[in-house]
Design an enzyme around this catalytic site. Structure first.
Site, short mmCIF file in Angstrom:
data_model
loop_
_atom_site.label_atom_id
_atom_site.label_comp_id
_atom_site.label_asym_id
_atom_site.label_seq_id
_atom_site.Cartn_x
_atom_site.Cartn_y
_atom_site.Cartn_z
N SER A 229 -27.24 -17.57 61.35
CA SER A 229 -28.39 -17.02 60.61
C SER A 229 -28.11 -17.01 59.12
CB SER A 229 -28.72 -15.61 61.13
OG SER A 229 -27.59 -14.74 61.01
N GLU A 259 -20.85 -20.28 50.10
CA GLU A 259 -20.88 -21.67 50.51
C GLU A 259 -20.89 -22.58 49.29
OE1 GLU A 259 -24.12 -22.41 53.17
OE2 GLU A 259 -23.58 -20.78 54.54
N HIS A 282 -22.85 -25.32 57.84
CA HIS A 282 -24.28 -25.02 57.72
C HIS A 282 -25.13 -26.20 58.17
CE1 HIS A 282 -27.14 -22.12 55.42
NE2 HIS A 282 -27.77 -22.68 56.43
N ILE A 283 -24.87 -26.70 59.36
CA ILE A 283 -25.56 -27.88 59.87
C ILE A 283 -26.55 -27.55 60.98
CG2 ILE A 283 -23.69 -29.48 59.28
CD1 ILE A 283 -22.84 -29.32 62.28
N GLY A 284 -26.92 -26.28 61.12
CA GLY A 284 -27.82 -25.89 62.19
C GLY A 284 -29.09 -26.73 62.25
#
Length: 291
Positions: A229, A259, A282-284
């Site tokens: 999230s 990040e 952070h590749i969701g």
């Protein structure tokens, strides 16, 4: 001519779809530092961003022509919405296209943690052959607790139930559960009964620091924690302690409090090297379909 600034590698199909005789488009494949952003935004009519670009009031005061902010991501917490409201700047976002991609990534991580894939990969890459069933199990029959039952959480619920998992969820909004999922009336109840806990909440005053030492201690021994999230909702120092002590059996993280602004940057994190831990950058929502 309408001036558009697109940041953070927004899909280049945008450049093909917008007529060049009407729009002047500047395309930058990464987030800008605050000082550079303040200069770039001066005469821009429309800006397209993702989650790393911070449009604070300090930055927005330099946007003399700005009419529209398009957030190509799930949330809008990176934008000062109050400033935009007071200065007639429209803010839109696209919360749904990446929902399925995030949910599928969570499913893959749940299975990987249950089978200790990070441990086995580390052993294999270090010339160690250790074929064993110890600490590995099927996810069928296990309980998944979902904190935040919105677009992503509800899709995850459906996928997990299809694999035979029991699903419980907690949300501050009065949402209805899908399928056979069960609603918990407080987060503590969810933490106590779940074998896997997956967080899917926006960044707000209520969610910053949502999971800390107290919440981790409420989780079942040998349970797993996943956060896809926002990095601010989870205290990584206490999570590392919980994993090192053996209370938490493993975790999967795709978001972090700090990040990098661009790819190929040096990056360190307290969770690096932790046992049975999956760290992704952070590749969701980073699939062809979502983009």
């Amino acid at each position: 001519m309408i001036k558009i600034l697109l940041l953070e590698n927004v899909d280049k199909i945008t450049l093909e779809l917008l007529p060049k005789n009407k729009y002047s488009i500047e395309y930058i494949d990464h987030a800008l530092k605050k000082e550079d952003l303040m200069q770039k935004i001066v005469n821009v009519d429309i800006i397209g961003i993702r989650s790393k670009t911070k449009l604070t009031s300090e930055v927005l005061k330099n946007a003399l022509s700005l009419k529209l902010i398009a957030c190509f991501c799930i949330g809008t917490n990176q934008v000062d919405l109050e400033y935009c409201k007071n200065n007639n700047i429209q803010v839109i976002n696209s919360p749904h296209p990446s929902g399925r991609s995030v949910a599928e990534l969570v499913i893959s991580q749940i299975i990987s943690l249950a089978r200790c894939i990070p441990v086995h990969m580390n052993n294999s890459n270090n010339n160690i052959w250790n074929k064993t069933s110890k600490n590995s199990f099927e996810v069928r029959g296990k309980t998944l607790g979902i904190i935040g039952y919105g677009n992503v959480g509800s899709q995850l619920s459906t996928l997990a139930e299809a694999m035979g998992m029991r699903v419980v969820f907690y949300d501050i909004n009065p949402v209805m559960g899908l399928g056979n999922s069960e609603k918990c009336f407080n987060m503590a109840e969810l933490l106590r009964v779940s074998d896997f806990v997956s967080i899917h909440v926006p960044e707000t005053e209520l969610t910053i620091g949502l999971i800390g030492q107290k919440e981790l201690s409420l989780m079942k021994k040998n349970s797993y924690l996943l956060n896809l999230s926002r990095g601010s909702v989870l205290d990584l120092g206490h999570l590392r302690n919980a994993i090192d002590s053996g209370h938490i059996a493993g975790c999967a993280l795709d978001v972090y409090p700090n990040e990098p602004k661009s790819n190929n940057s040096n990056w360190t994190n307290i969770m690096q090297g932790a046992r049975n831990t999956i760290l992704t950058p952070h590749i969701g929502g980073s699939t062809i379909e979502a983009q």
